[in-house]
Design an enzyme around this catalytic site. Structure first.
Site, PDB file in Angstrom:
ATOM      1  N   SER A  77      59.347  31.595  37.540  1.00 55.43           N
ATOM      2  CA  SER A  77      58.174  32.193  37.240  1.00 55.43           C
ATOM      3  C   SER A  77      57.759  31.007  36.127  1.00 55.43           C
ATOM      4  O   SER A  77      58.647  30.672  35.427  1.00 55.43           O
ATOM      5  CB  SER A  77      58.000  33.597  36.522  1.00 55.43           C
ATOM      6  OG  SER A  77      56.681  33.730  35.698  1.00 55.43           O
ATOM      7  N   TYR A  83      60.893  39.800  31.063  1.00 58.72           N
ATOM      8  CA  TYR A  83      60.884  39.234  32.487  1.00 58.72           C
ATOM      9  C   TYR A  83      60.908  37.754  32.285  1.00 58.72           C
ATOM     10  O   TYR A  83      61.623  36.985  32.890  1.00 58.72           O
ATOM     11  CB  TYR A  83      59.688  39.721  32.929  1.00 58.72           C
ATOM     12  CG  TYR A  83      58.923  38.908  34.152  1.00 58.72           C
ATOM     13  CD1 TYR A  83      59.635  39.181  35.597  1.00 58.72           C
ATOM     14  CD2 TYR A  83      58.162  37.695  34.093  1.00 58.72           C
ATOM     15  CE1 TYR A  83      59.129  38.418  36.620  1.00 58.72           C
ATOM     16  CE2 TYR A  83      57.845  37.204  35.300  1.00 58.72           C
ATOM     17  CZ  TYR A  83      58.397  37.501  36.489  1.00 58.72           C
ATOM     18  OH  TYR A  83      57.921  36.974  37.653  1.00 58.72           O
TER      19      TYR A  83
HETATM   20  P1  NAP Z   1      56.085  42.089  45.013  1.00 55.18           P
HETATM   21  O1  NAP Z   1      54.816  41.731  45.587  1.00 55.18           O
HETATM   22  O2  NAP Z   1      56.273  43.041  44.033  1.00 55.18           O
HETATM   23  O3  NAP Z   1      57.481  41.898  45.829  1.00 55.18           O
HETATM   24  C1  NAP Z   1      58.658  42.166  45.137  1.00 55.18           C
HETATM   25  C2  NAP Z   1      59.479  42.128  46.498  1.00 55.18           C
HETATM   26  O4  NAP Z   1      61.067  42.229  45.899  1.00 55.18           O
HETATM   27  C3  NAP Z   1      59.503  43.196  47.440  1.00 55.18           C
HETATM   28  O5  NAP Z   1      59.695  43.068  48.751  1.00 55.18           O
HETATM   29  C4  NAP Z   1      60.570  44.289  46.912  1.00 55.18           C
HETATM   30  O6  NAP Z   1      61.055  45.314  47.740  1.00 55.18           O
HETATM   31  C5  NAP Z   1      61.544  43.186  46.560  1.00 55.18           C
HETATM   32  N1  NAP Z   1      62.659  43.733  45.586  1.00 55.18           N
HETATM   33  C6  NAP Z   1      62.550  44.129  44.348  1.00 55.18           C
HETATM   34  N2  NAP Z   1      63.571  44.570  44.033  1.00 55.18           N
HETATM   35  C7  NAP Z   1      64.397  44.338  44.758  1.00 55.18           C
HETATM   36  C8  NAP Z   1      65.907  44.723  44.851  1.00 55.18           C
HETATM   37  N3  NAP Z   1      66.450  45.002  43.620  1.00 55.18           N
HETATM   38  N4  NAP Z   1      66.521  44.303  45.998  1.00 55.18           N
HETATM   39  C9  NAP Z   1      65.696  43.946  47.164  1.00 55.18           C
HETATM   40  N5  NAP Z   1      64.680  43.890  47.002  1.00 55.18           N
HETATM   41  C10 NAP Z   1      63.956  43.855  45.964  1.00 55.18           C
HETATM   42  O7  NAP Z   1      56.394  40.641  44.133  1.00 55.18           O
HETATM   43  P2  NAP Z   1      55.932  39.220  44.060  1.00 55.18           P
HETATM   44  O8  NAP Z   1      54.742  38.989  43.133  1.00 55.18           O
HETATM   45  O9  NAP Z   1      55.658  38.716  45.683  1.00 55.18           O
HETATM   46  O10 NAP Z   1      57.001  38.546  43.397  1.00 55.18           O
HETATM   47  C11 NAP Z   1      57.979  37.778  44.193  1.00 55.18           C
HETATM   48  C12 NAP Z   1      58.856  36.830  43.356  1.00 55.18           C
HETATM   49  O11 NAP Z   1      57.956  35.844  42.671  1.00 55.18           O
HETATM   50  C13 NAP Z   1      59.686  37.681  42.105  1.00 55.18           C
HETATM   51  O12 NAP Z   1      60.723  36.970  41.930  1.00 55.18           O
HETATM   52  C14 NAP Z   1      58.433  37.382  40.899  1.00 55.18           C
HETATM   53  O13 NAP Z   1      59.028  37.399  39.588  1.00 55.18           O
HETATM   54  C15 NAP Z   1      58.177  36.141  41.158  1.00 55.18           C
HETATM   55  N6  NAP Z   1      56.486  35.671  40.705  1.00 55.18           N
HETATM   56  C16 NAP Z   1      55.536  36.396  41.125  1.00 55.18           C
HETATM   57  C17 NAP Z   1      54.212  35.844  40.394  1.00 55.18           C
HETATM   58  C18 NAP Z   1      52.956  36.644  40.631  1.00 55.18           C
HETATM   59  O14 NAP Z   1      52.203  36.525  40.049  1.00 55.18           O
HETATM   60  N7  NAP Z   1      52.974  37.599  41.715  1.00 55.18           N
HETATM   61  C19 NAP Z   1      54.469  34.963  39.509  1.00 55.18           C
HETATM   62  C20 NAP Z   1      55.590  34.217  39.233  1.00 55.18           C
HETATM   63  C21 NAP Z   1      56.810  34.517  39.740  1.00 55.18           C
HETATM   64  P3  NAP Z   1      60.475  46.742  48.131  1.00 55.18           P
HETATM   65  O15 NAP Z   1      59.068  46.581  48.323  1.00 55.18           O
HETATM   66  O16 NAP Z   1      61.050  47.359  49.369  1.00 55.18           O
HETATM   67  O17 NAP Z   1      60.911  47.524  46.679  1.00 55.18           O
END
Ligand code: NAP
Length: 249
Positions: A144, A158
């Site tokens: 991130s 985080y």
């Molecule tokens: P999201 O929409 O909340 O999706 C998170 C995903 O991770 C879901 O599929 C969830 O599954 C799964 N998950 C969470 N904890 C888990 C665990 N312990 N074991 C297995 N699966 C798990 O998040 P996102 O925004 O797409 O984020 C994805 C990645 O991008 C993350 O690492 C996040 O830190 C990073 N990121 C996101 C942003 C942003 O602005 N969105 C920015 C920078 C970095 P369930 O639904 O089944 O719980």
């Protein structure tokens, strides 16, 4: 049929789901890992299969080593030898200052954002490394921009966990560079997914996006494109690299 097999942790929603869909379009057989939201994972798998691709959904909490072992064995058995891992699963919690954090929350954040990617990377290396008789492969860690920015007054925990993940990218990339495995990182900024609701700020991207140099938040598909590039032979001489996908911030 392509021999490319990718495991995407947290592939059921957000950036992971966009990456799963694009990987299938590019010919990968795809494992969509999820922890709780089975319906969301099934939707991604159904969509890939309807388009003629191959995908499975596997429930596993990546913070638990026994579940990670079961997850990777499901890939071995149902999709064939792993060639790519996207360490995407990650989480955050309600926005607060560092002096309001407690031990339980810190343990949860380190587990989800550090332990999980470490356990999965280890399982992937044991399958892909030439040291273990594997044919090589690629790993992309989803970090991130927070690792650079620190996320003051929101979630320093985080941000620090993603800083740890960045150190792992550097160290592991060097550890396995001569074993046929490339390890790279994407560092997204503000992306339109459900993760911001976990921080108690579901409208965060709409609110802060206009303040960014590009004047908008990003879409999960824009992150997926770079992840697929870093997995592909098009980036065959790239390892230990960080690609910032944050609209200029
Ligand atoms: P999201 O929409 O909340 O999706 C998170 C995903 O991770 C879901 O599929 C969830 O599954 C799964 N998950 C969470 N904890 C888990 C665990 N312990 N074991 C297995 N699966 C798990 O998040 P996102 O925004 O797409 O984020 C994805 C990645 O991008 C993350 O690492 C996040 O830190 C990073 N990121 C996101 C942003 C942003 O602005 N969105 C920015 C920078 C970095 P369930 O639904 O089944 O719980």
């Amino acid at each position: 049929m392509s021999n490319d097999v990718v495991l995407i942790t947290g592939g059921s929603r957000g950036i992971g789901a966009a990456t799963a869909r694009l990987a299938a379009v590019r010919g990968y057989r795809v494992c969509v890992n999820f922890r709780t939201d089975e319906a969301a994972a099934a939707d991604v798998v159904d969509e890939i299969r309807a388009a003629g691709g191959t995908a499975i959904a596997v429930r596993a909490d990546v913070t638990r080593s026994a579940e990670v072992d079961r997850l990777f064995r499901a890939v071995d058995d149902e999709l064939g030898p792993l060639t790519a891992l996207v360490n995407n699963a990650g989480t955050l919690e309600k926005q607060c200052r560092l002096d309001e954090l407690d031990e339980e929350r810190l343990t949860r954040i380190w587990a989800a954002n550090i332990t999980g990617p470490f356990l999965c990377a280890g399982a992937a290396v044991r399958r892909m490394s030439t040291r273990y008789g594997g044919a090589g492969g690629a790993i992309v860690n989803v970090s991130s921009a927070a690792a650079r920015l620190g996320s003051p007054n929101e979630y320093v925990d985080y941000a620090a966990s993603k800083g740890a993940l960045d150190s792992m990218t550097t160290g592991l990339a060097l550890e396995v560079a001569a074993e046929g495995i490339r390890v790279n990182s994407v560092r997204p900024g503000l992306i339109h997914t459900g993760i911001h609701a976990l921080g108690g700020d579901p409208g965060r991207v709409d609110r802060v996006g206009p303040l960014l140099p590009m004047g908008r938040g990003g879409q999960p598909e824009e992150i997926a494109e770079t992840i697929l590039f870093l997995l592909s032979p098009a980036s065959s001489y790239t390892t230990g690299a960080f690609v910032d996908l944050a609209g200029g911030r």
